[in-house]
Design an enzyme around this catalytic site. Structure first.
Site, short mmCIF file in Angstrom:
data_model
loop_
_atom_site.label_atom_id
_atom_site.label_comp_id
_atom_site.label_asym_id
_atom_site.label_seq_id
_atom_site.Cartn_x
_atom_site.Cartn_y
_atom_site.Cartn_z
N GLY A 10 0.80 -1.22 0.00
CA GLY A 10 0.00 0.00 0.00
C GLY A 10 0.83 1.27 0.00
O GLY A 10 2.06 1.24 0.01
N LEU A 12 1.34 3.63 2.31
CA LEU A 12 2.21 3.79 3.47
C LEU A 12 3.14 2.59 3.64
O LEU A 12 4.35 2.75 3.84
CB LEU A 12 1.37 3.99 4.74
CG LEU A 12 2.15 4.04 6.05
CD1 LEU A 12 3.12 5.22 6.06
CD2 LEU A 12 1.19 4.12 7.23
N ASP A 33 -4.47 -11.60 5.85
CA ASP A 33 -5.76 -10.91 5.90
C ASP A 33 -6.08 -10.71 7.38
O ASP A 33 -6.37 -11.68 8.09
CB ASP A 33 -6.84 -11.76 5.21
CG ASP A 33 -8.23 -11.14 5.30
OD1 ASP A 33 -8.38 -10.08 5.94
OD2 ASP A 33 -9.17 -11.73 4.75
N ALA A 56 -6.18 -1.34 6.30
CA ALA A 56 -7.34 -0.53 6.68
C ALA A 56 -8.35 -0.48 5.55
O ALA A 56 -7.99 -0.57 4.38
CB ALA A 56 -6.91 0.89 7.04
N THR A 97 -5.78 7.49 12.68
CA THR A 97 -6.17 8.59 11.80
C THR A 97 -6.62 9.82 12.58
O THR A 97 -7.08 9.72 13.73
CB THR A 97 -7.32 8.12 10.89
OG1 THR A 97 -7.85 9.23 10.15
CG2 THR A 97 -8.47 7.53 11.69
N ASP A 98 -6.53 10.97 11.93
CA ASP A 98 -7.09 12.21 12.49
C ASP A 98 -8.61 12.15 12.59
O ASP A 98 -9.23 12.92 13.33
CB ASP A 98 -6.67 13.42 11.64
CG ASP A 98 -7.07 13.28 10.17
OD1 ASP A 98 -7.10 12.15 9.65
OD2 ASP A 98 -7.34 14.32 9.53
N TYR A 121 -16.03 5.29 9.73
CA TYR A 121 -14.59 5.06 9.58
C TYR A 121 -13.82 5.48 10.83
O TYR A 121 -13.03 4.72 11.38
CB TYR A 121 -14.07 5.81 8.35
CG TYR A 121 -12.56 5.85 8.28
CD1 TYR A 121 -11.82 4.69 8.09
CD2 TYR A 121 -11.87 7.05 8.42
CE1 TYR A 121 -10.43 4.72 8.05
CE2 TYR A 121 -10.49 7.09 8.36
CZ TYR A 121 -9.77 5.93 8.19
OH TYR A 121 -8.40 5.95 8.15
N LYS A 125 -11.76 3.07 13.61
CA LYS A 125 -10.34 3.25 13.91
C LYS A 125 -10.13 3.54 15.40
O LYS A 125 -9.14 3.10 16.00
CB LYS A 125 -9.73 4.37 13.07
CG LYS A 125 -9.70 4.09 11.57
CD LYS A 125 -8.86 2.86 11.21
CE LYS A 125 -7.38 3.12 11.30
NZ LYS A 125 -6.57 1.97 10.80
#
Length: 284
Positions: A10, A12, A33, A56, A97-98, A121, A125
């Site tokens: 991915g 990142l 997975d 993600a 995540t923000d 989402y 997270k």
């Protein structure tokens, strides 16, 4: 130091693998997975010192319509990784995540601010964070924001910069929100800082890891074309004009307070953006 990187192909993950070099053990979705605990048996055999979970489901509007899949990947997946990390005595690194914040603070969020997600989402997270914290003996939760990297976000059909530059190439008008504020972040800079963090091994917990500064998506787009030198047809719009399925936090910029206390600083986002555009071949 042997580092298993889940989601190695991915945007990142690929930069983490590149920066870590021979220390990285790349694991793609075909290898692991996270929603299937049995597929993590490969980690038991590898016995890494560190596991970085970049897997993600992050298409924000699709997440709103597919909550079961979203929680399965982002929350249950985090639980599965935490369990195998404990089993092999590895440090568990969960990428967050923000979007765990509601955007109402009006200034950058630090690691001590209370999350309050406004969409599926972000909630998935945040639950992944809680699972990581409560089930892992050794862990780092790394919150990122608005990523751009050479691999692009394949699940989203390319990152934001890919999309607007392609539109500009085709001569299409570009409309970008100017009321959503965030911290643009270069994945290669995240990978470099993550390596430093692992070398130092500071106190376990939550760390924000974004390029310094913040801007609106419109300002980011304008800066891209200023650096490239293109005369693009770009105009600002408001978030409400997009009729998005999922709510977004309107001010989700992050402050790297804990990195600063360690003496680390990420470079400004404009500087990182220029290197990215050079790497993409858009600037000489």
């Amino acid at each position: 130091m042997r580092v298993a990187v889940i989601g190695a192909s991915g945007q990142l993950g690929s930069d983490i693998v590149f920066v870590l070099g021979d220390d990285a053990i790349p694991l793609t979705h075909q290898d692991v997975d996270v929603t299937d605990a049995s597929s993590l048996d490969v980690i038991r055999d590898l016995k890494p010192d560190v596991i970085v979970n970049t897997a993600a489901y992050h298409k924000v509007d699709e997440c709103e319509l597919n909550p079961l899949k979203t929680f399965n990947v982002n929350s249950v997946g985090a639980l599965n990784v935490a369990k195998i990390a404990n089993e092999v005595d590895a440090i568990n690194i969960y990428i967050s995540t923000d979007f765990v914040f509601d955007g109402k603070k009006g200034r950058p969020y630090n690691e001590d601010d209370q999350p309050n997600p406004v969409n599926v989402y972000g909630l998935s997270k945040y639950i992944g964070e809680i699972v990581t914290r409560n089930y892992s003996r050794k862990y780092y939760i790394i919150r990122l924001a608005s990523l751009f990297g050479v691999k692009g976000a394949r699940g989203k059909g390319g990152n934001f910069i890919d999309k607007i530059t392609e539109k500009a190439r085709r001569g299409e008008p570009i409309r970008v929100v100017d009321d959503m504020i965030m911290s643009p972040t270069y994945t290669k800079d995240v990978a470099r800082m993550l390596k430093k963090l692992l070398e130092l091994r500071p106190e376990y917990g939550v760390y924000h890891m974004v390029n310094e500064g913040y801007c609106s998506w419109y300002e980011l787009a304008k800066t891209v074309f200023e650096i490239i030198g293109w005369d693009a047809d770009i105009k600002p719009i408001k978030t409400r004009d997009l009729n998005l399925v999922a709510r977004r936090p309107l001010f989700s910029a992050l402050e790297n307070r804990r990195l600063h206390k360690l003496g680390f600083r990420m470079r400004p986002w404009r500087e990182a953006l220029k290197e990215y555009l050079v790497e993409r071949g858009l600037v000489k």
